[in-house]
Motif scaffolding. Sequence first.
Motif, short mmCIF file in Angstrom:
data_model
loop_
_atom_site.label_atom_id
_atom_site.label_comp_id
_atom_site.label_asym_id
_atom_site.label_seq_id
_atom_site.Cartn_x
_atom_site.Cartn_y
_atom_site.Cartn_z
N UNK A 15 0.82 -1.21 0.00
CA UNK A 15 0.00 0.00 0.00
C UNK A 15 0.86 1.26 0.00
N UNK A 16 1.96 1.25 0.72
CA UNK A 16 2.87 2.39 0.68
C UNK A 16 3.45 2.58 -0.71
N UNK A 17 3.78 1.48 -1.37
CA UNK A 17 4.30 1.56 -2.73
C UNK A 17 3.27 2.12 -3.70
N UNK A 18 2.03 1.68 -3.57
CA UNK A 18 0.96 2.21 -4.42
C UNK A 18 0.76 3.70 -4.16
N UNK A 19 0.81 4.10 -2.90
CA UNK A 19 0.63 5.51 -2.54
C UNK A 19 1.76 6.37 -3.12
N UNK A 20 3.00 5.94 -2.96
CA UNK A 20 4.15 6.69 -3.49
C UNK A 20 4.09 6.74 -5.02
#
Length: 70
Positions: free
Chosen positions: A8-13
């Motif tokens: 989810x952090x990767x998708x957000x970034x």
Amino acid sequence: MDPDLIFLLGVFVFALSVPATISAFSTSGKTLRPAIIAILVGGALIVWATSQTPGGYSITQIPALILEQF
């Protein structure tokens, strides 16, 4: 850390890199370096989380992951 959270952090970034890329292309004075770094970091987080999860992720699982983490 939990691979779901990393994903989810990767998708957000990665999602935040889209406006940065558009802004860099629309103004002639800005460089693409911050946008490219955000794309690489987001992509690396997504790839790492996918490699750590057996079977990976499907597009239909992403909304459930968001609701599960928050």
